[in-house]
Design an enzyme around this catalytic site. Structure first.
Site, short mmCIF file in Angstrom:
data_model
loop_
_atom_site.label_atom_id
_atom_site.label_comp_id
_atom_site.label_asym_id
_atom_site.label_seq_id
_atom_site.Cartn_x
_atom_site.Cartn_y
_atom_site.Cartn_z
N ARG A 37 0.86 -1.19 0.00
CA ARG A 37 0.00 0.00 0.00
C ARG A 37 0.89 1.24 0.00
NH1 ARG A 37 -4.20 -2.22 4.46
NH2 ARG A 37 -5.48 -3.41 3.04
N GLN A 42 -0.88 2.55 -5.95
CA GLN A 42 -2.30 2.81 -5.71
C GLN A 42 -3.17 2.52 -6.94
OE1 GLN A 42 -2.51 6.49 -3.71
NE2 GLN A 42 -4.23 5.85 -2.45
N ASP A 45 -3.90 -1.24 -7.59
CA ASP A 45 -4.36 -2.02 -6.44
C ASP A 45 -5.71 -2.69 -6.69
OD1 ASP A 45 -3.66 -1.74 -3.10
OD2 ASP A 45 -5.52 -2.63 -3.79
N SER A 48 -8.21 -2.59 -3.65
CA SER A 48 -8.93 -1.33 -3.46
C SER A 48 -10.06 -1.19 -4.47
CB SER A 48 -8.00 -0.13 -3.65
OG SER A 48 -7.07 -0.08 -2.63
N TYR A 145 -2.52 -1.15 7.39
CA TYR A 145 -3.15 -2.37 7.90
C TYR A 145 -3.34 -2.33 9.41
CZ TYR A 145 -2.46 -4.82 3.48
OH TYR A 145 -2.52 -5.22 2.17
P1 NAI Z 1 -8.57 -3.91 5.20
O1 NAI Z 1 -9.44 -4.52 4.16
O2 NAI Z 1 -7.29 -4.60 5.55
O3 NAI Z 1 -9.41 -3.74 6.56
C1 NAI Z 1 -10.63 -3.02 6.58
C2 NAI Z 1 -10.67 -2.10 7.79
O4 NAI Z 1 -10.94 -2.87 8.98
C3 NAI Z 1 -9.38 -1.33 8.06
O5 NAI Z 1 -9.65 0.06 8.08
C4 NAI Z 1 -8.93 -1.85 9.42
O6 NAI Z 1 -8.25 -0.85 10.17
C5 NAI Z 1 -10.26 -2.24 10.05
N1 NAI Z 1 -10.17 -3.14 11.21
C6 NAI Z 1 -9.32 -4.20 11.41
N2 NAI Z 1 -9.55 -4.75 12.62
C7 NAI Z 1 -10.57 -4.05 13.20
C8 NAI Z 1 -11.25 -4.13 14.45
N3 NAI Z 1 -10.92 -5.06 15.35
N4 NAI Z 1 -12.23 -3.24 14.70
C9 NAI Z 1 -12.56 -2.28 13.78
N5 NAI Z 1 -11.95 -2.15 12.60
C10 NAI Z 1 -10.97 -3.02 12.30
O7 NAI Z 1 -8.23 -2.39 4.81
P2 NAI Z 1 -8.27 -1.65 3.40
O8 NAI Z 1 -9.65 -1.30 3.06
O9 NAI Z 1 -7.55 -2.45 2.38
O10 NAI Z 1 -7.47 -0.29 3.63
C11 NAI Z 1 -6.89 0.14 4.83
C12 NAI Z 1 -6.05 1.41 4.59
O11 NAI Z 1 -5.03 1.23 3.61
C13 NAI Z 1 -6.86 2.60 4.14
O12 NAI Z 1 -6.43 3.71 4.88
C14 NAI Z 1 -6.53 2.77 2.70
O13 NAI Z 1 -6.63 4.11 2.26
C15 NAI Z 1 -5.10 2.28 2.66
N6 NAI Z 1 -4.76 1.76 1.33
C16 NAI Z 1 -3.74 2.34 0.62
C17 NAI Z 1 -3.41 1.85 -0.62
C18 NAI Z 1 -2.26 2.47 -1.38
O14 NAI Z 1 -1.77 3.49 -0.97
N7 NAI Z 1 -1.80 1.86 -2.47
C19 NAI Z 1 -4.14 0.72 -1.23
C20 NAI Z 1 -5.16 0.15 -0.39
C21 NAI Z 1 -5.46 0.68 0.84
#
Ligand code: NAI
Length: 279
Positions: A37, A42, A45, A48, A145
């Protein structure tokens, strides 16, 4: 075929034998779901692009199975109260679920363990619901993550959820921890406090589910609450899913394209390449 790249969500952790077979056939298997990430990756991805669609569809599916309206309606025949929608896990899917719920007129609240999401929730016009007395994950968390939370945090979160969930009509759960089963966020006892007719869509169903009693690929009714065990919801928006997926792969190939070779060249020490080429 010799030397050809095989790009896709190859799931090497569970399909090691297939990866070995691809290599034996002379292919270069690349697990695109393992992209780091980082800003540079991005646009490539695939998680995403597909999660974003899934977050939207989860809310649409919830609305379809909920026997009431989402928006508040003041009519001559009386007032319809707005649906209360709670999003648990505010990553890519969760943010889109919040935005979609708001567009449909629901009263939206959301929670996450990563503190950076608080501002994102508010910027979408939803109410953040956070554990206040135990520290969560600072900022974005490592690489965006989440990790497994301490027992103390889990207890505080359970208490917070208990007091909030009984007032909710729709819950969308999206919480995932890479390489681990999905965290359990809603127990059967908490489910029992919800109003009959409420709907939960569990987007973590395939990873074991955030909701006790959730069955991947099925709709289960417990205590009058429908739990939709959502599996790869982006598939139900096939045209958009394919277009975005194809664009992700194009962006990957374009980034590594070598004009002279008229082919993509993948440097073995590149951060993206080392992440997606299974060891
Ligand atoms: P994910 O699919 O791994 O998890 C979904 C969400 O569940 C996350 O926000 C995580 O913090 C939350 N979570 C985990 N355990 C939890 C708990 N016990 N209680 C409540 N929430 C909980 O995450 P996803 O959607 O892939 O993205 C996470 C972050 O990564 C975002 O900020 C996103 O913007 C960033 N991201 C950046 C990318 C890049 O720069 N290339 C690509 C994909 C994501």
């Amino acid at each position: 075929m010799q030397g050809a790249m095989l790009l896709g969500a190859l799931d090497p952790a569970r399909r090691a034998a297939d990866i070995a077979a691809y290599r034996a056939a002379g292919l270069d298997p690349l697990a695109m779901e393992r992209l780091p990430r980082i800003t540079r990756a991005q646009s490539m991805d695939i998680l995403s692009s597909q999660s974003n669609l899934a977050g939207y569809k989860a809310v649409v599916d919830a609305a379809a199975s909920y026997g009431r309206a989402f928006p508040m309606m003041m009519t001559a025949a009386g007032t319809v109260s707005p649906a209360k929608l709670f999003v648990m896990g505010v990553g890519v899917a969760g943010l889109q679920a919040i935005a979609t719920g708001r567009r449909l007129g629901a009263q939206v609240s959301a929670t996450d363990v990563r503190s950076a999401t608080r501002e994102q929730i508010m910027s979408l016009g939803a109410k953040p619901v956070f554990v206040e007395n135990v520290a969560g994950i600072e900022g974005e968390g490592q690489g965006g993550y989440a990790g497994e939370m301490t027992a103390e945090y889990q207890a505080a979160q359970a208490e917070l959820v208990s007091s909030h969930i009984a007032k909710q009509d729709i819950v969308i759960t999206t919480a995932l921890i890479p390489g681990r089963p999905a965290p359990r966020l809603i127990s059967d006892a908490q489910l029992a406090t919800m109003r009959a007719g409420s709907v939960i869509v569990d987007l973590a169903a395939e990873a074991g589910g955030n909701v006790e009693g959730c069955v991947a690929g099925e709709n289960v009714v417990r205590h009058g609450v429908t739990i939709i065990g959502a599996v790869q919801l982006s598939r139900t928006l096939a045209a958009d899913a394919s277009a975005l997926f194809a664009r992700n792969l194009y962006n990957f190939l374009a980034a590594f394209w070598d004009k002279d070779a008229a082919a993509p060249i993948l440097p073995a020490d590149d951060e993206i390449v080392t992440a997606i080429r299974p060891s």
